[in-house]
Design a protein around this motif. Structure first.
Motif, PDB file in Angstrom:
ATOM      1  N   ASP A 159       0.931  -1.286   0.174  1.00 43.81           N
ATOM      2  CA  ASP A 159       0.456  -0.494   0.072  1.00 43.81           C
ATOM      3  C   ASP A 159       0.652   1.272   0.496  1.00 43.81           C
ATOM      4  OD1 ASP A 159       0.871   0.009   2.363  1.00 43.81           O
ATOM      5  OD2 ASP A 159      -1.085   0.490   3.496  1.00 43.81           O
ATOM      6  N   ASP A 160      -0.075   2.942   0.315  1.00 43.79           N
ATOM      7  CA  ASP A 160       0.957   3.596  -0.252  1.00 43.79           C
ATOM      8  C   ASP A 160       1.870   3.483   1.178  1.00 43.79           C
ATOM      9  OD1 ASP A 160      -0.459   4.131  -2.240  1.00 43.79           O
ATOM     10  OD2 ASP A 160      -1.862   5.450  -1.538  1.00 43.79           O
ATOM     11  N   GLN A 161       1.810   3.196   2.285  1.00 39.94           N
ATOM     12  CA  GLN A 161       2.378   3.531   3.327  1.00 39.94           C
ATOM     13  C   GLN A 161       3.069   2.562   3.467  1.00 39.94           C
ATOM     14  OE1 GLN A 161      -0.953   3.576   3.790  1.00 39.94           O
ATOM     15  NE2 GLN A 161      -1.304   5.522   3.642  1.00 39.94           N
ATOM     16  N   GLY A 162       3.334   1.616   2.873  1.00 41.20           N
ATOM     17  CA  GLY A 162       4.679   0.818   2.331  1.00 41.20           C
ATOM     18  C   GLY A 162       4.322  -0.428   3.228  1.00 41.20           C
ATOM     19  N   ASP A 163       3.143  -1.066   3.711  1.00 44.06           N
ATOM     20  CA  ASP A 163       2.811  -2.132   4.410  1.00 44.06           C
ATOM     21  C   ASP A 163       2.635  -3.142   3.031  1.00 44.06           C
ATOM     22  OD1 ASP A 163       3.086  -0.594   6.726  1.00 44.06           O
ATOM     23  OD2 ASP A 163       1.280  -0.092   6.665  1.00 44.06           O
TER      24      ASP A 163
END
Length: 63
Positions: A27-31
């Motif tokens: 995802d955009d948060q890097g998860d």
């Protein structure tokens, strides 16, 4: 078969996503997100390739 992610090892490089985009997503948060907790029908090869390609060995199958 259940897909297991070792969150302590996962660095969310996205190799799994590139090999099995129907199952894995960064995802955009890097998860790392699992779109499915189990291997979808017809996706066994892609999921196994993603597991083998994980440089941190954060992915495995159970069951």
């Amino acid at each position: 078969m259940e897909i297991i992610v070792d969150r302590a090892r996962c660095t969310a490089l996205g190799i799994c996503e590139s090999l099995a985009p129907e199952v894995f997503e960064v995802d955009d948060q890097g998860d790392l997100l699992l779109k499915s907790n189990t291997v979808p029908e017809g996706q066994q090869g892609e999921v196994e390739a993603a597991i083998a390609g994980c440089p941190t060995e954060a992915l495995r199958l159970r069951g």
